[in-house]
Design an enzyme around this catalytic site. Structure first.
Site, PDB file in Angstrom:
ATOM      1  N   GLU A  49     146.882 133.920  50.227  1.00  0.00           N
ATOM      2  CA  GLU A  49     147.835 132.801  50.255  1.00  0.00           C
ATOM      3  C   GLU A  49     149.213 133.264  49.784  1.00  0.00           C
ATOM      4  O   GLU A  49     149.722 132.880  48.726  1.00  0.00           O
ATOM      5  CB  GLU A  49     147.316 131.628  49.419  1.00  0.00           C
ATOM      6  N   TRP A  50     149.788 134.147  50.569  1.00  0.00           N
ATOM      7  CA  TRP A  50     151.155 134.602  50.399  1.00  0.00           C
ATOM      8  C   TRP A  50     151.422 135.089  48.974  1.00  0.00           C
ATOM      9  O   TRP A  50     150.696 135.917  48.461  1.00  0.00           O
ATOM     10  CB  TRP A  50     152.121 133.503  50.852  1.00  0.00           C
TER      11      TRP A  50
ATOM     12  N   TYR B 246     150.881 118.528  53.862  1.00  0.00           N
ATOM     13  CA  TYR B 246     149.987 118.700  52.714  1.00  0.00           C
ATOM     14  C   TYR B 246     150.204 117.681  51.607  1.00  0.00           C
ATOM     15  O   TYR B 246     149.334 117.513  50.756  1.00  0.00           O
ATOM     16  CB  TYR B 246     150.165 120.099  52.113  1.00  0.00           C
TER      17      TYR B 246
ATOM     18  N   GLU C  53     147.950 121.531  60.488  1.00  0.00           N
ATOM     19  CA  GLU C  53     147.496 122.001  59.180  1.00  0.00           C
ATOM     20  C   GLU C  53     147.432 120.829  58.219  1.00  0.00           C
ATOM     21  O   GLU C  53     148.366 120.036  58.135  1.00  0.00           O
ATOM     22  CB  GLU C  53     148.436 123.060  58.577  1.00  0.00           C
TER      23      GLU C  53
ATOM     24  N   PHE D  36     142.069 127.502  49.956  1.00  0.00           N
ATOM     25  CA  PHE D  36     142.030 126.324  50.818  1.00  0.00           C
ATOM     26  C   PHE D  36     140.771 126.290  51.689  1.00  0.00           C
ATOM     27  O   PHE D  36     140.541 125.318  52.401  1.00  0.00           O
ATOM     28  CB  PHE D  36     143.243 126.309  51.756  1.00  0.00           C
TER      29      PHE D  36
END
Length: 484
Positions: A418-419, A290, A362, A427
């Protein structure tokens, strides 16, 4: 924790043949580079024949149905219900309700034109009581239905799984755990589990199915903070602790020398039998990437708490140099937009692992959070389009220099849980209305679809902006009553 793919040669011969991959998942510097440097003309046709383009999701982040059809409770089910652990005390009980809407989501992917889908299996859905109970037929049926419907649409799939860990100060304040020791044990057991799964697959299934098995590692790329040899060595250690920790044992049968020189006897040791089992136990490498950070040496310099621990590699990771960020910020504090980092990371992996086949499993963008964000802001995601164009251009440069990269998966198909950030970090290519769970395409959907069909408008950004301005009032009118 796995997925199946046909042989690469067969994929090249038959364009629309099933491409499935068995994957065991271990859990632009825009302020420097001008927008003119983003390769606006990048197209699918520039990538090798048979190259896979897709999207990714993760079971807990999208499925919901956390206690339906015999499913047991996972670590995240318990963790997310602990007050104060998740932003706004949100959880994945419903998430995107993919469990009930999987056909709709598969149709979204099919309409995009992707030919691979990376998803994960909830083991709590398959084995509700872990090793102490029976297999849950309803869980098997759910994932079989997903796979069957993917095959009907003639694209492949990937699978993986992710779970949370423990911690100890100064790395965090958890109820239990030892951050200096437990990661070494967990990784050691994970690698041995992977190797055993590979052995079983190759012995009993590979000849018939023709599949391959790989593993995914998450990694930043690093630049030295200072023009000094100690920081260049910190870069090497950062990459060793990020990616070589996972890959060196599977390729060479040993942990990376950069780690063993620091951790010494604390590093687990593979027995001769284990070394024979683990060495060569992968056919491809998956990369979750990322952004890029600076690396500062902590063996000769003063650093922040935690960075001066052996388990951290005696290096400090930072996003700024002299107060200037390494790239544009995103919605995640450590993820900065630096496309050249993709090219450098792929080159590192190519050299260290003899150009083993790679997949970018990813890569994605979330915009920095804004207190007054509107539906218009969320749907008009030009920065996401620029991000993927720039990272794809960097990946293409790597391929042209000989890197054997075979696929690229955008994270993610949908905005999701997202956690610890809950639902505030997005995203997705599709915005998910939290009130209705309706999937609404962002502009990036139209761009990605055009890219996949080699039909990109010459001035795609300007073209999409004009289209969006004409239709934005409709979206605002329809969704103004729902919470963003």
């Amino acid at each position: 924790m796995s997925a199946i793919t046909n042989h690469w040669n067969k994929m090249k011969m038959l364009q629309r043949q099933l491409r499935a991959v068995l994957i065991l998942f271990c859990c632009v510097q825009f302020h420097v580079q001008s927008c003119d440097e983003i390769e606006d003309v990048i197209s699918r046709s520039q990538f090798p024949e048979g190259f896979l383009f897709g999207t990714g999701t993760s079971s807990y982040q999208i499925e919901g149905a956390y206690f339906e059809d015999g499913k047991g409770l996972s670590n995240w089910d318990a963790f997310s219900h602990t007050p104060g652990k998740i932003k706004k005390d949100e959880n994945g009980d419903i998430a995107d309700d993919h469990y009930h809407r999987y056909l709709e989501d598969i149709e979204l992917m099919s309409s995009l034109g992707v030919n691979v889908y990376r998803f994960s299996i909830s083991w709590a859905r398959i084995l509700p009581r872990g090793i102490y109970g029976d297999i849950n037929p309803s869980g098997i049926m759910f994932y079989n239905k997903i796979i069957d419907n993917l095959l009907l649409r003639d694209f492949g799939y990937m699978e993986g799984t992710y779970a949370p860990g423990h911690c100890s100060p100064p790395f965090g304040n958890c109820n239990t755990g030892n951050s200096d020791v437990e990661p070494l044990i967990v990784m050691h057991n994970m690698l041995l589990s992977h190797a055993k799964a590979v052995e079983l697959y190759r012995k009993h299934f590979q000849a018939k199915q023709g599949g391959t098995i790989g593993i995914v590692a998450f990694s930043f790329m690093y630049d030295p903070l200072r023009d000094e040899e100690c920081d260049r060595q910190a870069v090497s250690r950062g990459l060793a602790f990020d990616i070589a920790w996972v890959l060196d044992p599977l390729v060479f049968g040993e942990y990376p020398p950069e780690m063993r020189s620091i951790l010494g006897s604390k590093m687990p040791v593979f027995s001769p039998v284990e070394k024979s089992l683990i060495k060569g136990s992968l056919d491809f490498i998956g990369i979750n990437h990322y952004g890029t950070l600076y690396a500062k040496d902590c063996s000769l310099s003063t650093c922040s708490l935690g960075a001066d621990h052996p388990i951290a590699g005696f290096l400090e990771r930072t996003a700024t140099r002299d107060g200037i960020p390494i790239g544009d910020p995103t919605g995640v504090p450590d993820f900065f937009v630096v496309p050249r980092g993709m090219e450098k990371l792929v080159e590192y992996i190519k050299i260290r692992y003899r150009n083993m086949p790679m997949y970018i499993t990813e890569n994605g963008y979330s915009q920095p959070p804004k207190p007054d964000v509107t539906i218009h802001d969320l749907l008009q995601d030009f920065k996401r389009i620029d991000y993927h164009k720039a990272y794809l251009a960097a990946l293409l440069r790597s391929i042209r220099k000989g890197a054997d990269v075979r696929g690229y998966m955008i994270w993610s198909l949908l905005d999701n849980f997202e956690w610890t950030s809950g639902y505030d970090i997005r995203f997705g290519l599709y915005y998910v209305d939290r009130g209705t769970l309706e999937r609404i395409p962002k502009l990036s959907v139209q761009w990605f679809s055009s890219f996949l069909n080699n039909s990109s408008h010459p001035n795609i950004t300007e073209h999409l902006s004009k289209q969006h301005i004409e239709s934005k009032d409709k979206y605002v009118c329809v969704h103004q009553c729902h919470h963003i």
